[in-house]
Design a protein around this motif. Structure first.
Motif, PDB file in Angstrom:
ATOM      1  N   GLY A 403       0.783  -1.232   0.000  1.00 30.50           N
ATOM      2  CA  GLY A 403       0.000   0.000   0.000  1.00 30.50           C
ATOM      3  C   GLY A 403       0.809   1.274   0.000  1.00 30.50           C
ATOM      4  N   GLN A 404       2.098   1.164  -0.293  1.00 28.64           N
ATOM      5  CA  GLN A 404       2.962   2.348  -0.253  1.00 28.64           C
ATOM      6  C   GLN A 404       3.888   2.365  -1.465  1.00 28.64           C
ATOM      7  OE1 GLN A 404       5.387   2.456   3.257  1.00 28.64           O
ATOM      8  NE2 GLN A 404       3.666   2.369   4.666  1.00 28.64           N
ATOM      9  N   GLU A 405       4.322   3.571  -1.834  1.00 24.97           N
ATOM     10  CA  GLU A 405       5.438   3.693  -2.773  1.00 24.97           C
ATOM     11  C   GLU A 405       6.693   3.271  -2.041  1.00 24.97           C
ATOM     12  OE1 GLU A 405       3.811   7.825  -4.765  1.00 24.97           O
ATOM     13  OE2 GLU A 405       5.835   7.709  -3.978  1.00 24.97           O
ATOM     14  N   ILE A 406       7.404   2.345  -2.646  1.00 24.92           N
ATOM     15  CA  ILE A 406       8.625   1.870  -2.012  1.00 24.92           C
ATOM     16  C   ILE A 406       9.853   2.333  -2.783  1.00 24.92           C
ATOM     17  CG2 ILE A 406       9.969  -0.200  -1.449  1.00 24.92           C
ATOM     18  CD1 ILE A 406       7.676   0.010   0.414  1.00 24.92           C
ATOM     19  N   ALA A 407       9.764   2.313  -4.123  1.00 24.64           N
ATOM     20  CA  ALA A 407      10.965   2.605  -4.906  1.00 24.64           C
ATOM     21  C   ALA A 407      10.596   3.139  -6.287  1.00 24.64           C
ATOM     22  CB  ALA A 407      11.798   1.335  -5.053  1.00 24.64           C
ATOM     23  N   PRO A 408      11.109   4.326  -6.620  1.00 28.25           N
ATOM     24  CA  PRO A 408      10.995   4.796  -7.992  1.00 28.25           C
ATOM     25  C   PRO A 408      12.238   4.397  -8.776  1.00 28.25           C
ATOM     26  CG  PRO A 408      11.753   6.585  -6.591  1.00 28.25           C
ATOM     27  CD  PRO A 408      11.656   5.352  -5.715  1.00 28.25           C
ATOM     28  N   GLY A 409      12.103   4.305 -10.092  1.00 26.04           N
ATOM     29  CA  GLY A 409      13.256   4.054 -10.955  1.00 26.04           C
ATOM     30  C   GLY A 409      13.045   4.759 -12.277  1.00 26.04           C
ATOM     31  N   TYR A 410      14.130   5.300 -12.834  1.00 24.47           N
ATOM     32  CA  TYR A 410      13.998   6.077 -14.070  1.00 24.47           C
ATOM     33  C   TYR A 410      15.016   5.638 -15.104  1.00 24.47           C
ATOM     34  CZ  TYR A 410      12.474   9.660 -10.599  1.00 24.47           C
ATOM     35  OH  TYR A 410      11.903  10.347  -9.567  1.00 24.47           O
ATOM     36  N   SER A 411      14.627   5.918 -16.355  1.00 28.31           N
ATOM     37  CA  SER A 411      15.658   6.143 -17.363  1.00 28.31           C
ATOM     38  C   SER A 411      16.031   7.602 -17.180  1.00 28.31           C
ATOM     39  CB  SER A 411      15.098   5.920 -18.778  1.00 28.31           C
ATOM     40  OG  SER A 411      14.823   4.550 -18.970  1.00 28.31           O
ATOM     41  N   GLU A 412      17.249   7.836 -16.712  1.00 28.59           N
ATOM     42  CA  GLU A 412      17.584   9.185 -16.271  1.00 28.59           C
ATOM     43  C   GLU A 412      17.698  10.154 -17.440  1.00 28.59           C
ATOM     44  OE1 GLU A 412      17.491   9.970 -13.226  1.00 28.59           O
ATOM     45  OE2 GLU A 412      17.595   7.998 -12.235  1.00 28.59           O
ATOM     46  N   LEU A 413      17.132  11.325 -17.241  1.00 25.28           N
ATOM     47  CA  LEU A 413      17.223  12.378 -18.241  1.00 25.28           C
ATOM     48  C   LEU A 413      18.668  12.860 -18.309  1.00 25.28           C
ATOM     49  CD1 LEU A 413      15.982  14.374 -20.185  1.00 25.28           C
ATOM     50  CD2 LEU A 413      15.225  15.733 -18.230  1.00 25.28           C
ATOM     51  N   ASN A 414      19.264  12.804 -19.519  1.00 27.47           N
ATOM     52  CA  ASN A 414      20.656  13.260 -19.626  1.00 27.47           C
ATOM     53  C   ASN A 414      20.847  14.329 -20.687  1.00 27.47           C
ATOM     54  OD1 ASN A 414      20.260  11.425 -21.702  1.00 27.47           O
ATOM     55  ND2 ASN A 414      22.372  10.670 -21.641  1.00 27.47           N
ATOM     56  N   ASP A 415      19.740  14.838 -21.220  1.00 28.53           N
ATOM     57  CA  ASP A 415      19.828  15.954 -22.159  1.00 28.53           C
ATOM     58  C   ASP A 415      19.812  17.244 -21.346  1.00 28.53           C
ATOM     59  OD1 ASP A 415      19.212  18.122 -23.785  1.00 28.53           O
ATOM     60  OD2 ASP A 415      18.045  16.897 -25.186  1.00 28.53           O
ATOM     61  N   PRO A 416      20.913  17.981 -21.317  1.00 30.10           N
ATOM     62  CA  PRO A 416      21.001  19.142 -20.421  1.00 30.10           C
ATOM     63  C   PRO A 416      20.015  20.244 -20.796  1.00 30.10           C
ATOM     64  CG  PRO A 416      22.932  19.036 -21.863  1.00 30.10           C
ATOM     65  CD  PRO A 416      22.169  17.769 -22.076  1.00 30.10           C
ATOM     66  N   VAL A 417      19.677  20.334 -22.063  1.00 26.88           N
ATOM     67  CA  VAL A 417      18.761  21.396 -22.495  1.00 26.88           C
ATOM     68  C   VAL A 417      17.352  21.090 -22.001  1.00 26.88           C
ATOM     69  CG1 VAL A 417      17.777  22.578 -24.494  1.00 26.88           C
ATOM     70  CG2 VAL A 417      20.215  21.937 -24.496  1.00 26.88           C
ATOM     71  N   VAL A 418      16.925  19.848 -22.209  1.00 31.11           N
ATOM     72  CA  VAL A 418      15.595  19.450 -21.732  1.00 31.11           C
ATOM     73  C   VAL A 418      15.557  19.479 -20.202  1.00 31.11           C
ATOM     74  CG1 VAL A 418      13.903  17.574 -21.654  1.00 31.11           C
ATOM     75  CG2 VAL A 418      15.172  18.027 -23.763  1.00 31.11           C
ATOM     76  N   GLN A 419      16.646  19.045 -19.568  1.00 30.82           N
ATOM     77  CA  GLN A 419      16.686  19.024 -18.097  1.00 30.82           C
ATOM     78  C   GLN A 419      16.496  20.426 -17.533  1.00 30.82           C
ATOM     79  OE1 GLN A 419      17.438  16.213 -15.327  1.00 30.82           O
ATOM     80  NE2 GLN A 419      15.963  17.865 -15.123  1.00 30.82           N
ATOM     81  N   ARG A 420      17.143  21.403 -18.169  1.00 31.73           N
ATOM     82  CA  ARG A 420      16.993  22.775 -17.693  1.00 31.73           C
ATOM     83  C   ARG A 420      15.533  23.223 -17.809  1.00 31.73           C
ATOM     84  NH1 ARG A 420      19.844  27.227 -16.551  1.00 31.73           N
ATOM     85  NH2 ARG A 420      21.845  26.260 -17.055  1.00 31.73           N
ATOM     86  N   GLU A 421      14.917  22.925 -18.952  1.00 28.26           N
ATOM     87  CA  GLU A 421      13.502  23.312 -19.141  1.00 28.26           C
ATOM     88  C   GLU A 421      12.625  22.710 -18.048  1.00 28.26           C
ATOM     89  OE1 GLU A 421      13.787  23.163 -24.031  1.00 28.26           O
ATOM     90  OE2 GLU A 421      12.381  21.824 -22.978  1.00 28.26           O
ATOM     91  N   ARG A 422      12.847  21.443 -17.764  1.00 23.59           N
ATOM     92  CA  ARG A 422      11.997  20.746 -16.793  1.00 23.59           C
ATOM     93  C   ARG A 422      12.210  21.291 -15.393  1.00 23.59           C
ATOM     94  NH1 ARG A 422      11.364  15.578 -19.335  1.00 23.59           N
ATOM     95  NH2 ARG A 422      10.734  14.593 -17.406  1.00 23.59           N
ATOM     96  N   LEU A 423      13.447  21.590 -15.043  1.00 22.68           N
ATOM     97  CA  LEU A 423      13.716  22.121 -13.706  1.00 22.68           C
ATOM     98  C   LEU A 423      13.153  23.539 -13.559  1.00 22.68           C
ATOM     99  CD1 LEU A 423      17.325  20.829 -12.882  1.00 22.68           C
ATOM    100  CD2 LEU A 423      15.142  20.028 -11.947  1.00 22.68           C
ATOM    101  N   VAL A 424      13.248  24.325 -14.613  1.00 25.97           N
ATOM    102  CA  VAL A 424      12.696  25.681 -14.570  1.00 25.97           C
ATOM    103  C   VAL A 424      11.184  25.604 -14.365  1.00 25.97           C
ATOM    104  CG1 VAL A 424      12.189  27.729 -15.985  1.00 25.97           C
ATOM    105  CG2 VAL A 424      14.517  26.780 -15.912  1.00 25.97           C
ATOM    106  N   GLU A 425      10.560  24.694 -15.111  1.00 21.64           N
ATOM    107  CA  GLU A 425       9.117  24.461 -14.985  1.00 21.64           C
ATOM    108  C   GLU A 425       8.754  24.089 -13.546  1.00 21.64           C
ATOM    109  OE1 GLU A 425       6.883  21.162 -17.327  1.00 21.64           O
ATOM    110  OE2 GLU A 425       8.034  22.389 -18.749  1.00 21.64           O
TER     111      GLU A 425
END
Length: 483
Positions: A403-425
């Motif tokens: 009944g709980q979130e235990i673990a997230p996992g990602y394909s990590e974002l490594n495009d610095p341009v897209v990463q900046r946009e997402r963090l700014v958002e």
RNA sequence: GGGUUGGUAGCUCAAUGGUAGAGCAGCGCCCUUUUAAGGCGUUGGUUGUGGGUUCGAGUCCCACCCGACCCA
């Protein structure tokens, strides 16, 4: 310490009397054959052994006496005879209290009731205890006292000892799992100029010499990724995070987090890794993949089945399965339906947040056996890659069980341009919340990688059947008690 | 932050608004193979804190402190 009550006064008087007689009430080094449990396990009739521990019970039979001595590893009976003790030993025994630490040397023998025991030839006091221990049969029951004075809980409650023994066995297994797979355990800053890597309120502190504010980390993620930039290919960190938020059954302000990053991998490989990890830990520490939770009377209240393969399902499909027709509604239709479902939907919630509420209530809370929830909406997570076929969702999983979130996992974002946009958002225009140095590192190039995080306290709750995080943290956060 | 609920001896727990009790622990005796040892006797309380109602409050009311559970 508060005013000594009469029980403490009695013990203080005994302490003074021992000291006056030259019988050091706080002892000296006492070489032992092993912990109490080890001595008991290596019991052999007639063998000479030395053992030490806290006196947890005494039974007098005229001129002979039985003591139980205990430590974390178990309990062992000591048999004392006045004749063998000598004058000094008898004096120590007369001034002995339950709770004192003693050392004994003598022969192993079995009493006629079949109890393995040490027949003491040498008997010394190692530490005088000034307070009585909790009641021997019921142990310490008061929940507040159990947490505030955890040492008393550990002394008197077998169950508490077992839970923490399991906790540390689990953590040991996690480390050995990662090490066997070539992951390097690293340490990254706990104090950060920008508290990144998650959405949570950080604790603030201040560096005097540098005249700057710092934050206790809410996640190590952005530093571990810098290590991928630096050429590490498999790293993990298993240590404390801090979040300045509510305290509850599931939240402690400081909690233990595992994060691992694997260069050239993706979220599906990470899911497999997580499944391998949890199954291995369960098999080695819990004796199998069926985890039973029981109530105070020992009745089974919940069974978590970790049998493989674990279910994998898309976020959207799970919501639709729990609430058919959900995505066929329009935005206001979903909002109205959520209110009908009894959810607390405030007016400022975005549409995806309304769906997330439904997910949490109708999917997450009802998911007991493990399920990798994949392809979550991209608004939820700013640090993962979008799915190549559907840019509205991410290449991620969220492992849900118990009944709980235990673990997230990602394909990590490594495009610095897209990463900046997402963090700014995500920052909502608050520039100081963006870790520019992390973005700069990404600009140098981070390999594609899979990453995962795991709330270790919640994993331990799941594996030990604890219904509160405070049962698995040795010293959970409590308000100071007024004098 | 809101709702519900709890705080009585060192510990575990009792006590219709009417003399605050028991078990364990402690203290004093008896007992040389007990194990929640046993037997006889016995000490221990500002009932979380501060107000109030009442002839009388552990009990009812208010505020505060510290928990637990549920909700946010």
């Amino acid at each position: 310490m508060s005013e000594p009550n009469t029980l403490t006064a009695v013990r203080l008087a005994k302490r003074a009397e021992l000291a006056a007689a030259g019988l050091r009430p706080y002892g000296a080094a006492f070489p032992v054959s092993g912990d109490v449990g080890e001595v008991r396990a290596s019991f052999a009739e007639g063998r000479k052994v030395a053992a030490a521990g806290r006196v947890t019970a005494r039974r007098d039979m005229g001129k002979s006496h039985f003591l139980d001595i205990s430590d974390h590893s178990g309990r062992l009976q000591v048999y004392l005879q006045d004749k063998a003790l000598g004058e000094e030993g008898v004096r120590i025994y007369e001034l002995l209290d339950i709770g004192d630490f003693v050392g004994v040397e003598g022969e192993c023998f079995t009493t006629k009731t079949g109890e393995p025991s040490i027949k003491a030839e040498k008997f010394v006091l190692l530490s005088k205890s000034l307070h009585p221990l909790p009641e021997k049969w019921h142990g310490l029951q008061d929940v507040e006292a159990r947490h505030r004075q955890r040492y008393l809980d550990l002394i008197s409650n077998e169950h508490a000892r077992a839970v923490f023994a399991k906790r540390f066995a689990i953590i040991r297994e996690i480390r050995s799992f990662f090490e066997e797979r070539g992951f390097l355990e690293v340490e990254t800053p706990m104090m950060q100029a920008v508290a990144g890597g998650a959405a949570a309120t950080p604790f603030e502190t201040h560096h005097n010499a540098l005249g700057m504010d710092l934050f206790l980390r809410i996640a190590p993620e952005l530093y571990l990724k810098r290590l991928l930039v630096g050429g590490f290919t498999k790293v993990f960190e298993l240590n404390r995070n801090f979040r300045n938020e509510g305290v509850s059954r599931r939240h402690n302000p400081e909690f233990t987090m595992l994060e691992a990053y694997w260069a050239y991998a993706d979220f599906e490989m990470m899911a497999q890794l997580v499944e391998d990890l949890v199954c291995r830990v369960a098999e080695r520490v819990c004796g199998g993949l069926k985890i039973e939770h029981t109530d105070a009377e020992g009745r089974v209240t919940r069974v978590i089945n970790l049998s493989r393969p674990w279910r994998r399902a898309r976020y959207r499909d799970l919501v639709e399965e729990a609430e058919p027709g959900w995505f066929a509604r329009d935005v206001s239709g979903r909002r109205n339906r959520a209110v009908e479902l009894g959810l607390d939907i405030s007016h400022c919630l975005e549409d995806y947040e309304v769906t997330q509420h439904v997910f949490e209530k109708l999917v997450e809370e009802k998911t007991i056996d493990p399920c990798f929830v994949t392809h979550c909406p991209k608004e939820l997570i700013p640090l993962a890659k979008t799915n190549p076929e559907d840019p509205a969702v991410l290449d991620v999983f969220e492992l849900v069980m118990n009944g709980q979130e235990i673990a997230p996992g990602y394909s990590e974002l490594n495009d610095p341009v897209v990463q900046r946009e997402r963090l700014v958002e995500q920052s909502g225009g608050e520039q100081h919340k963006i870790d520019e140095e992390f973005l700069q590192a990404l600009e140098y190039g981070m390999p594609p990688a899979g990453g995962m995080g795991m709330g270790i306290d919640r994993l331990i709750m799941l594996l030990t059947g604890a219904d509160s995080i405070r049962e698995v943290i040795l010293f959970p956060h409590l308000k100071p008690k007024a004098e």
